[in-house]
Design a protein around this motif. Structure first.
Motif, PDB file in Angstrom:
ATOM      1  N   GLY A 115       0.794  -1.222   0.000  1.00 49.74           N
ATOM      2  CA  GLY A 115       0.000   0.000   0.000  1.00 49.74           C
ATOM      3  C   GLY A 115       0.825   1.270   0.000  1.00 49.74           C
ATOM      4  O   GLY A 115       0.346   2.327   0.418  1.00 49.74           O
ATOM      5  N   ALA A 116       2.071   1.187  -0.459  1.00 46.07           N
ATOM      6  CA  ALA A 116       2.937   2.362  -0.524  1.00 46.07           C
ATOM      7  C   ALA A 116       2.797   3.043  -1.888  1.00 46.07           C
ATOM      8  O   ALA A 116       2.041   2.596  -2.748  1.00 46.07           O
ATOM      9  N   GLN A 117       3.542   4.126  -2.070  1.00 43.79           N
ATOM     10  CA  GLN A 117       3.469   4.912  -3.300  1.00 43.79           C
ATOM     11  C   GLN A 117       4.673   4.639  -4.196  1.00 43.79           C
ATOM     12  O   GLN A 117       5.776   4.383  -3.710  1.00 43.79           O
ATOM     13  N   VAL A 118       4.454   4.743  -5.501  1.00 41.40           N
ATOM     14  CA  VAL A 118       5.533   4.611  -6.476  1.00 41.40           C
ATOM     15  C   VAL A 118       5.494   5.812  -7.411  1.00 41.40           C
ATOM     16  O   VAL A 118       4.453   6.124  -7.986  1.00 41.40           O
ATOM     17  N   VAL A 119       6.621   6.482  -7.546  1.00 40.39           N
ATOM     18  CA  VAL A 119       6.758   7.580  -8.502  1.00 40.39           C
ATOM     19  C   VAL A 119       7.404   7.004  -9.754  1.00 40.39           C
ATOM     20  O   VAL A 119       8.501   6.444  -9.700  1.00 40.39           O
ATOM     21  N   CYS A 120       6.714   7.139 -10.894  1.00 44.25           N
ATOM     22  CA  CYS A 120       7.175   6.575 -12.166  1.00 44.25           C
ATOM     23  C   CYS A 120       7.535   7.719 -13.111  1.00 44.25           C
ATOM     24  O   CYS A 120       6.661   8.233 -13.828  1.00 44.25           O
ATOM     25  N   PRO A 121       8.785   8.150 -13.131  1.00 37.24           N
ATOM     26  CA  PRO A 121       9.169   9.294 -13.964  1.00 37.24           C
ATOM     27  C   PRO A 121       9.422   8.878 -15.404  1.00 37.24           C
ATOM     28  O   PRO A 121       9.482   7.687 -15.719  1.00 37.24           O
ATOM     29  N   PRO A 122       9.586   9.852 -16.296  1.00 36.59           N
ATOM     30  CA  PRO A 122       9.988   9.537 -17.671  1.00 36.59           C
ATOM     31  C   PRO A 122      11.463   9.156 -17.709  1.00 36.59           C
ATOM     32  O   PRO A 122      12.055   8.840 -16.678  1.00 36.59           O
ATOM     33  N   ASP A 123      12.060   9.207 -18.889  1.00 36.82           N
ATOM     34  CA  ASP A 123      13.465   8.820 -19.038  1.00 36.82           C
ATOM     35  C   ASP A 123      14.365   9.543 -18.051  1.00 36.82           C
ATOM     36  O   ASP A 123      14.228  10.752 -17.816  1.00 36.82           O
ATOM     37  N   PHE A 124      15.328   8.799 -17.505  1.00 33.69           N
ATOM     38  CA  PHE A 124      16.242   9.337 -16.500  1.00 33.69           C
ATOM     39  C   PHE A 124      17.226  10.336 -17.095  1.00 33.69           C
ATOM     40  O   PHE A 124      17.821  10.099 -18.146  1.00 33.69           O
ATOM     41  N   GLN A 125      17.369  11.459 -16.403  1.00 32.32           N
ATOM     42  CA  GLN A 125      18.425  12.437 -16.643  1.00 32.32           C
ATOM     43  C   GLN A 125      18.955  12.852 -15.273  1.00 32.32           C
ATOM     44  O   GLN A 125      18.166  13.125 -14.368  1.00 32.32           O
ATOM     45  N   ALA A 126      20.261  12.895 -15.123  1.00 32.42           N
ATOM     46  CA  ALA A 126      20.839  13.150 -13.803  1.00 32.42           C
ATOM     47  C   ALA A 126      20.381  14.481 -13.219  1.00 32.42           C
ATOM     48  O   ALA A 126      20.031  14.569 -12.038  1.00 32.42           O
ATOM     49  N   ASP A 127      20.369  15.542 -14.012  1.00 27.93           N
ATOM     50  CA  ASP A 127      19.935  16.842 -13.502  1.00 27.93           C
ATOM     51  C   ASP A 127      18.467  16.804 -13.082  1.00 27.93           C
ATOM     52  O   ASP A 127      18.076  17.364 -12.058  1.00 27.93           O
ATOM     53  N   THR A 128      17.650  16.133 -13.896  1.00 25.96           N
ATOM     54  CA  THR A 128      16.226  16.071 -13.594  1.00 25.96           C
ATOM     55  C   THR A 128      15.957  15.291 -12.327  1.00 25.96           C
ATOM     56  O   THR A 128      14.976  15.551 -11.628  1.00 25.96           O
ATOM     57  N   PHE A 129      16.808  14.325 -12.002  1.00 30.30           N
ATOM     58  CA  PHE A 129      16.624  13.538 -10.784  1.00 30.30           C
ATOM     59  C   PHE A 129      16.485  14.435  -9.561  1.00 30.30           C
ATOM     60  O   PHE A 129      15.640  14.195  -8.696  1.00 30.30           O
TER      61      PHE A 129
END
Length: 351
Positions: free
Chosen positions: A232-246
């Motif tokens: 019952g926890a949360q998952v954040v599903c971002p688009p393609d990884f970029q180090a700055d965007t992280f």
């Protein structure tokens, strides 16, 4: 945390487990994404029900094989869950160079592709006589909300859902050749593997995972997505990884942990010095690494940067080995170690 079915046994069917969570914590966030409204467990089950109805109407049902080749993001996560809750899901990297080979060997009945993406994948799919279903994200709605359209030559399928012993997944081999074999995973296998990760990481519904590994990989699917949903926890599903965007995601989403591949961790380590204040404002409970060997230098640097322990998992995809014992190995998340890092002072990155 309740996971028992009516006969007192633990639920091992992915859809049944998610239904239990939707009953237990209906308004808890299940799927999130940067810049999007989150999707609750109640709405997640509604979306899965809709997808079951759509697939059944298209002649796709229990034990039929449906490939999913979508870019990273919440739509990919919900589509994979929806297919596995209805039929047998075959996750594929949308840019897999061996896609044509996999399609020729895996007896795929239909394939979900992004709407309008007329690329080589479409040509491969049509050459094998596989029906195409196009997924269109609806960005102004909840994360993971999409429209699914397409036509098949099949008659509507029976509204029969998979059992614990049915195949939830078929993972294509990472390499081609005479000895390369796909990995077949039942609902029971998949659920127990995800439970194992959740237990090892001491996850509960207060946790929020930022999963940098897309769920078309077993690491991202089992450890990043399913282990959180099991509790019952949360998952954040971002688009393609970029180090700055992280580091933008870190502040916007405030995860309690993140999971990534070694190359991602290295990029984060290299960019971290310019985001020191942001890191301090967004503490992590731990960091997880899998899908390759994380060097001791990077592991120590991450622990000093984030003042949180790094859990390094090892194993083989064929044995779902990155999940921990008994199929692989990872160091443990001990309370004393966690407390020690929480009070530690920052040190030089490469000390």
């Amino acid at each position: 945390m309740s996971t028992s079915s009516a006969n007192g046994q633990h639920a091992l069917n992915l859809f049944h487990i998610l239904c239990e969570q939707a009953t237990r914590v209906p308004e808890q966030v299940a799927i999130a994404a940067p810049g999007r409204s989150p999707m609750t467990y109640r709405h997640l089950i509604q979306r899965l029900n809709r997808m079951q109805e759509a697939l059944h109407s298209l002649g796709i049902g229990r034990n039929d094989r449906v490939a999913v080749a979508l870019p990273p993001g919440p739509e990919l996560a919900v589509a994979l869950l929806g297919v596995a809750s209805t039929a047998t899901c075959v996750p594929m990297h949308p840019a897999d160079e061996d896609l044509d080979t996999h399609l020729g060997h895996l007896h795929i009945k239909a394939m979900i592709l992004p709407f309008g993406a007329k690329n080589s994948a479409h040509a491969d799919v049509h050459r094998h006589g596989i029906s195409v279903l196009e997924l269109t994200p609806v960005p102004d709605t909840e994360a993971g909300f999409f429209a699914l359209n397409g036509h098949t030559r099949f008659t509507p399928a029976a509204q029969e859902l998979p059992t614990d012993d049915d195949l939830a997944l078929i993972l294509p081999p990472r390499e081609t050749g005479p000895y390369a074999q796909p990995m077949h995973v039942t609902h029971a296998n998949l659920s127990l593997a995800a439970w194992q990760v959740a237990a090892r990481l001491k996850l509960d519904m207060s946790d929020r995972c930022l999963s940098l590994v897309p769920p078309f990989q077993s690491h991202g699917l089992v450890a990043g997505l399913l282990a959180s949903l099991m509790v019952g926890a949360q998952v954040v599903c971002p688009p393609d990884f970029q180090a700055d965007t992280f580091f933008q995601w870190l502040e916007a989403c405030r995860p309690s942990w993140y999971t990534a591949e070694p190359r991602m961790h290295e990029a984060i380590m290299e960019h971290a010095p310019q985001y020191d204040e942001r890191i301090r404002r967004c503490p992590l409970r731990f960091i997880r690494s899998a899908s390759g060997a994380l060097t001791p230098r990077v592991s120590r640097a991450l622990e000093r940067i984030f003042r949180a322990p790094v859990i390094d998992a090892h194993g083989t995809t064929e044995m779902i080995g990155q999940l921990g014992e008994p199929y692989g190995h990872s160091n443990t998340l001990s309370a004393p170690r966690r407390e020690a890092w929480a009070t530690a002072s920052p040190a030089a990155v490469n000390a």
